[in-house]
Design a protein around this motif. Sequence first.
Motif, short mmCIF file in Angstrom:
data_model
loop_
_atom_site.label_atom_id
_atom_site.label_comp_id
_atom_site.label_asym_id
_atom_site.label_seq_id
_atom_site.Cartn_x
_atom_site.Cartn_y
_atom_site.Cartn_z
N UNK A 293 0.70 -1.10 -0.02
CA UNK A 293 0.01 0.08 0.11
C UNK A 293 0.90 1.43 0.01
N UNK A 294 2.01 1.30 0.73
CA UNK A 294 2.89 2.46 0.90
C UNK A 294 3.61 2.76 -0.38
N UNK A 295 3.99 1.58 -1.27
CA UNK A 295 4.45 1.61 -2.39
C UNK A 295 3.61 2.24 -3.46
N UNK A 296 2.32 1.74 -3.39
CA UNK A 296 1.37 2.10 -4.31
C UNK A 296 1.02 3.70 -4.13
N UNK A 297 1.12 4.06 -3.06
CA UNK A 297 0.77 5.72 -2.71
C UNK A 297 1.73 6.41 -3.10
N UNK B 239 2.46 10.23 -2.01
CA UNK B 239 1.73 10.26 -0.89
C UNK B 239 1.70 9.43 -0.07
N UNK B 240 2.64 8.47 0.13
CA UNK B 240 2.63 7.73 1.20
C UNK B 240 2.75 8.34 2.76
N UNK B 241 2.10 7.39 3.84
CA UNK B 241 1.91 7.74 4.99
C UNK B 241 3.14 7.56 5.95
N UNK B 242 4.30 6.83 5.32
CA UNK B 242 5.36 6.63 6.15
C UNK B 242 5.11 5.69 7.30
N UNK C 93 -9.55 -14.15 0.03
CA UNK C 93 -9.71 -12.51 -0.21
C UNK C 93 -8.33 -11.99 -0.63
N UNK C 94 -7.38 -12.12 0.27
CA UNK C 94 -6.10 -11.30 0.21
C UNK C 94 -5.24 -11.87 -0.82
N UNK C 95 -5.17 -13.32 -1.04
CA UNK C 95 -4.47 -13.75 -2.06
C UNK C 95 -5.03 -13.42 -3.42
N UNK C 96 -6.35 -12.80 -3.53
CA UNK C 96 -6.93 -12.44 -4.81
C UNK C 96 -6.18 -10.93 -5.08
N UNK C 97 -6.38 -10.24 -4.04
CA UNK C 97 -5.48 -8.75 -4.00
C UNK C 97 -4.20 -8.98 -4.37
N UNK C 98 -3.33 -9.92 -3.79
CA UNK C 98 -2.04 -9.75 -3.64
C UNK C 98 -1.78 -10.33 -5.24
N UNK C 99 -2.44 -11.36 -5.91
CA UNK C 99 -1.91 -11.64 -6.98
C UNK C 99 -2.46 -10.91 -8.36
N UNK C 100 -3.81 -10.32 -8.14
CA UNK C 100 -4.58 -9.71 -9.13
C UNK C 100 -4.33 -8.05 -9.25
N UNK C 101 -4.16 -7.54 -7.92
CA UNK C 101 -3.68 -6.23 -7.85
C UNK C 101 -2.24 -5.87 -7.84
N UNK C 102 -1.72 -6.45 -6.96
CA UNK C 102 -0.23 -6.24 -6.77
C UNK C 102 0.83 -6.93 -7.69
N UNK C 103 -0.02 -7.96 -8.23
CA UNK C 103 0.98 -9.07 -9.03
C UNK C 103 2.06 -9.66 -8.42
N UNK C 104 1.60 -10.25 -7.02
CA UNK C 104 2.64 -10.86 -6.39
C UNK C 104 2.39 -12.48 -6.15
N UNK C 105 3.01 -13.29 -5.67
CA UNK C 105 2.93 -14.32 -5.45
C UNK C 105 1.69 -14.63 -4.45
#
Length: 428
Positions: A116-120, A123-126, A166-178
Amino acid sequence: MPATVVVGTQWGDEGKGKFTDLVAGETSMVVRYQGGHNAGHTLVVDGESFGLQLVPSGVLYAHVTPVIGNGVVVDPRVLIAEMDMLESRGVSTGRLRVSGNAHLILPYHQELDALHERHLGKNRIGTTKRGIGPAYADRSMRVGLRVQDLLDEKIFRTKLDAALEHHNRVLTRVFNRLPVDGDAIADEYLGTCAPRMAPLIADTVSLIHDQLEAGNHVLLEGAQATFLDLDHGTYPFVTSSNPVAGGACTGAGIGPRHIDRVIGIAKAYVTRVGAGPFPTELFDEVGDYLVDVGNEYGTNTGRRRRPGWLDAVMLRYAARVNSLSELAITKLDVLDGLDTIKVCVAYDADGERHDQLPYHQTVLHHAEPVYVELPGWKQDLSGIRSRSELPAEAEAYLALVEEQVGVPIGMVGVGPGRDQVIRFGDQG
Ligand code: GDP
Ligand code: IMO
Ligand code: MG
């Protein structure tokens, strides 16, 4: 017997750990009520320094029961490592108890925090990247796992699988992670952590009320601070919990009528780690002085803290939302070398003077602080233990803070050590 809350009044790192440890000497239980291992609380006793993230700051006393309340988010791996560190240094952690209702931080919370931070981007929160925000988000979404789930393999697996769906869908589809491997998490949390955690897990609401009903004193230790509060802080540059005194009620499981003392910890200047507005921020050599002399680097993440002058507008707001009964001013000794000291008493913005915190946060981004300037004392305060020994200039500075905030000062810190304190109540 009543309960006391220790709460940060600025952006964290005010010295809550030191003052919790100090007041804990007179109590029988110390309860952390929110946050997680984003906190870094430092205690210095007999020259020995302890950095605590999750274990409550009363742990050094044999007569104190340290409790992690239901409002905290717990990474059991971090908690176990912290207990091992304390044990290896001769501090017993056998009395520690953890609420079964506290939520667990899982490895994917940390990964999501960083993503999330990288995505921001700019504008990241730190954040501290400890997984705090995602763990509290899961709690609100009702897909979190709780500490008590460590005690039941079937429930743990069922909830973990539902969360990962839920989270694995977000990780793989939104963030392109394993995708995250649920078996590996279950092995670590159930296999390695659960046996160590099991003896600690308790009904902490009952433990706290047993103490109160027996006439004993309970101390509630806040982490983070008023201006990092999810409701009252500089949103979105905040943490994901309620550090304010009201958070102590929900995060520990007591009603407000039990609390009769709220100690607001305020550093004699201000620091902030991470992004967000900061009206009295200093970018000059005085700022460098405060960072150097105050050693303003995060105990937790090592980041340089942003320095600034004390802000009475913020403290007035903190006094209100926390019902502060007293202030503890910390690090007064850090100001020893300054020729002049400034205190912000109001803001100027768009031709208007603000004595109270402006409701609209945009104002904070361009508010000009109105300062009262006082002469410094240019004297080493670290050995002073009574108010009457303070130089007149230091007394004048403290009197100005009391007058501006409208809350009496109860204690003043003049060094990191447990004994480096001036108790105002005792000396009038
Ligand atoms: P917390 O997060 O609010 O508990 O504060 P931290 O422990 O992160 O940061 C406060 C730092 O200031 C720690 O290194 C303390 O040891 C130190 N400290 C606390 N009170 C005083 C004080 O009165 N004077 C000085 N010089 N240092 C202090
Ligand atoms: P103690 O208890 C100072 C800050 C982070 C970031 C924001 C959100 O030692 O005073 P998070 O990881 O919580 O989602 O980060 O909050 N922050 C702190 N700053 N002291 C702390 O704790 C902090 N805990 C979080 O730097 O700006
Ligand atoms: Mg800290």
